[in-house]
Scaffold this active site. Structure first.
Site, PDB file in Angstrom:
ATOM      1  N   ASP A 243       0.827  -1.206   0.000  1.00 20.46           N
ATOM      2  CA  ASP A 243       0.000   0.000   0.000  1.00 20.46           C
ATOM      3  C   ASP A 243       0.865   1.263   0.000  1.00 20.46           C
ATOM      4  O   ASP A 243       1.862   1.341   0.726  1.00 20.46           O
ATOM      5  CB  ASP A 243      -0.842  -0.044   1.292  1.00 20.46           C
ATOM      6  N   GLU A 307       1.685  -0.577  -5.005  1.00 12.74           N
ATOM      7  CA  GLU A 307       0.676   0.444  -5.302  1.00 12.74           C
ATOM      8  C   GLU A 307       1.414   1.771  -5.277  1.00 12.74           C
ATOM      9  O   GLU A 307       1.666   2.341  -4.219  1.00 12.74           O
ATOM     10  CB  GLU A 307      -0.442   0.464  -4.260  1.00 12.74           C
TER      11      GLU A 307
HETATM   12  C1  GLC Z   1      -4.216   3.026  -0.636  1.00 11.04           C
HETATM   13  C2  GLC Z   1      -5.429   2.138  -0.502  1.00 11.04           C
HETATM   14  C3  GLC Z   1      -6.568   2.996  -0.045  1.00 11.04           C
HETATM   15  C4  GLC Z   1      -6.219   3.589   1.304  1.00 11.04           C
HETATM   16  C5  GLC Z   1      -4.918   4.337   1.235  1.00 11.04           C
HETATM   17  C6  GLC Z   1      -4.390   4.641   2.601  1.00 11.04           C
HETATM   18  O1  GLC Z   1      -4.350   3.964  -1.634  1.00 11.04           O
HETATM   19  O2  GLC Z   1      -5.675   1.482  -1.699  1.00 11.04           O
HETATM   20  O3  GLC Z   1      -7.761   2.287   0.016  1.00 11.04           O
HETATM   21  O4  GLC Z   1      -7.236   4.448   1.715  1.00 11.04           O
HETATM   22  O5  GLC Z   1      -3.924   3.613   0.585  1.00 11.04           O
HETATM   23  O6  GLC Z   1      -3.933   3.458   3.206  1.00 11.04           O
END
Ligand code: GLC
Length: 588
Positions: A243, A307
């Site tokens: 994440d 991500e």
């Molecule tokens: C990422 C996740 C999202 C979350 C954010 C903070 O973007 O996909 O859902 O709110 O991180 O952890």
């Protein structure tokens, strides 16, 4: 193998006032060489994202859980995916639906227990699928033991050094240390009350107040996350989705940067100065260390997927250099407008960028943070993608959106590399776009006072059976977010075995992708079918598959001799590919 000039196509073309029939030879050029047939599993895997709150509820409390998931895993086997990625199921106060972790080594009581997780993982492996779990290293929950200890220990303590605590500005420290905003709206800093009751230091939270950012310059933080990796690897999981992978390391000195932050918009425009909280070079060292941990587990590979909302693609692929992560989400593809030229461009540039570091590209159209593509593609082309759609917003065209979504997915799953699917997209599910404000839970909605609608619309529980309570999601009638009435039409039991249903389209496409080895294939661009068409040849491991996505107003004829394998919608009576339709064909 196809040779230039082997194929010709006849099509109608504008000629002054009239349309005339022209016949032209087709040519190709290579945009991506084939991977080896025995490439590691993750180089071509299709990975299905389960959002545990919303997939299947066994307990009847209206929130999905692990036993509920375990009971329905056959759905994934029948669908034909290779792996499952779980959004967080760890102990959490659920201030950001589990992306605020209070204990990285336990399961939240909402979802079950560690024993439930072990049973679920065992069942997934029994089905021959891999398991990927979410890792949230940028921040913890404010209810994590470390943060509680940091508050108790006070300024200058080793406990505080695990987070981003700073003194405030101004004589009395009443102004935040810098002007950073939170991605969810409002300021990125919160002031704490010290143990003696006085107003004290500030801590950074790029997201919600309840998600304090960790300090990745702190060796204890690094060691702890390596231990967390091992904890889950020892339990047999096959990889991690990381994440906010581009956020861990901040620019030294935390210089001011007062722009609104939109993680979901990829706000880092080409050529603009790099924001001090994103994509700092120091972050790569963290992933090199993690890669060593994963590699120490031997074969088959355990993987990391980033991500990282990073632009341009040349920067993004730095996360997947050979000694770092295995995959990164291709958000450029997700954000591409429904225009053939844009799609051709992003497919080519994604493959080129990934090839430059020897990584597979990935492809994704939906996830738990964006409007589902069946709704997104039903909005006017060319407009900015909204962060959620509310009842007062222009509504998507549901039929057009679904037609385009089916065409987009059929195109996506023909592409070499890894692909990610988000639960419910195999049903053609639209977002909930008329959810009343009182149900909304996304901190974005709350922190922006509704200015940003946020992500609840794509997180609504899945319909399994049209005529059951909560459409078969669980034994109860209530669900944590309300299901739109129309979801019944999309239920799994309405689509299984129904010719032309979206579920059967996904199953067919996934089966053919596997049989024809498209995930490791080479890719050629097929020229001559017109500007409004994306035409590609995936060379598989020797057998060509022609892919034609028609985004133009006129139907498009397939090359002579092409034999249709699957189509995202009905073809015209004379076998042409109509508007917003994608076809795969054998070139024999
Ligand atoms: C990422 C996740 C999202 C979350 C954010 C903070 O973007 O996909 O859902 O709110 O991180 O952890």
């Amino acid at each position: 193998m196809y040779q230039d000039g082997d194929f010709r196509v006849s099509r109608r073309q504008p000629h002054g006032e009239r349309w005339v029939l022209v016949t032209a030879p087709l040519t190709t050029h290579l945009i991506h060489p084939a991977d080896s047939a025995d490439a590691a599993w993750w180089r071509h895997a299709v990975i299905y994202q389960i959002y545990p709150r919303s997939w299947s509820d066994a307990s009847g409390d209206g929130i999905g859980d692990l036993p509920g998931i375990t009971a329905r895993l056959q759905h994934l086997k029948d669908l034909g995916v290779d792996a499952v990625w779980f959004s967080p199921f760890y102990t959490s106060p659920q201030a950001d639906a589990g992306y605020d972790v209070a204990d990285y080594r336990d399961i939240d009581h909402l979802f079950g227990s560690l024993a439930d997780a072990d049973a679920m993982v065992a069942k997934i492996h029994e089905l021959g699928l891999k398991v990927i779990v979410d890792l949230v290293p940028n921040h913890t929950s404010d209810e994590h033991a470390w943060f509680k200890a940091a508050l108790a220990a006070g300024p200058g303590s080793p406990e505080r050094d695990r987070y981003m605590f700073r003194d405030g500005k101004g004589a009395d420290g009443s102004e935040p240390p810098n002007d950073w905003n939170s991605v969810f709206g409002g300021p990125g800093w919160t002031r704490v009350t010290e143990a003696d009751g006085s107003l004290g230091q500030w801590y950074l939270h790029l997201f919600d107040t309840k998600q304090p950012d960790l300090n990745w310059d702190n060796e204890e933080v690094r060691a702890e996350f390596e231990a967390i990796l091992r904890f889950w690897l020892d339990r047999g999981i096959d990889g991690f989705r990381v994440d906010v992978a581009h956020g861990l390391v901040k620019e030294p000195g935390l210089p001011d940067y007062d722009a609104e932050l939109h993680i979901l918009d990829g706000e880092i425009k080409d050529g603009s100065p790099r924001p001090p909280m994103w994509d700092q070079d120091g972050v790569h060292e963290v992933y090199r260390a993690w890669r060593k941990v994963l590699d120490s587990y031997g074969q088959p590979d355990r993987i990391l997927c980033a991500e990282a909302w990073v632009r341009p693609q040349e920067r993004a692929v730095r996360y997947v250099r050979p000694d770092e992560m295995h995959q990164a989400f291709n958000f450029d593809f997700l954000q591409t407008q429904w225009r053939a030229a844009d799609l051709r461009e992003v497919i080519q540039s994604s493959l080129e960028a990934a090839d430059s570091v020897g990584a597979p590209s990935t492809w994704v159209l939906s996830n738990h943070d964006v409007v589902r593509h069946a709704s997104r593609l039903g909005l006017p082309v060319g407009e900015r993608r909204p962060n959620g759609i509310g009842p007062d917003d222009p509504q998507p065209d549901r039929e057009l959106g679904l037609r385009r979504a089916r065409a987009a997915t059929t195109l996506m799953l023909s592409l070499p590399g890894g692909a990610y699917l988000y639960q419910g997209e195999e049903l053609g599910l639209p977002d909930s776009t008329d959810m009343p404000a009182k149900y909304r839970q996304d901190p974005t909605f709350i922190r922006t006072k509704g200015k940003e609608i946020g992500r609840d619309g794509c997180r609504v529980p899945i319909p399994w059976e049209k005529d059951a309570p909560s459409f078969g999601f669980g034994p109860g009638a209530e669900t944590w977010l309300p299901q739109p009435e129309v979801y019944g039409e999309y239920a799994v039991d309405q689509q299984v075995g129904v010719e032309g249903s979206t579920l059967e389209l996904y199953r067919t496409v996934l089966r053919l992708r596997h049989e024809r080895q498209l995930g490791t294939g080479g890719l050629q661009e097929f020229e001559g079918l017109g500007d409004d068409v994306v035409a590609l040849v995936n060379t598989g491991q020797g057998e060509d598959t022609l892919v034609v996505a028609n985004l133009g107003a006129e139907p498009v004829a397939l090359p002579e001799g092409a034999e249709v394998l699957v189509a995202s919608g009905e073809l015209t009576d004379d076998g042409q590919v109509p508007t917003d339709t994608t076809v795969w064909a054998r070139l024999a």
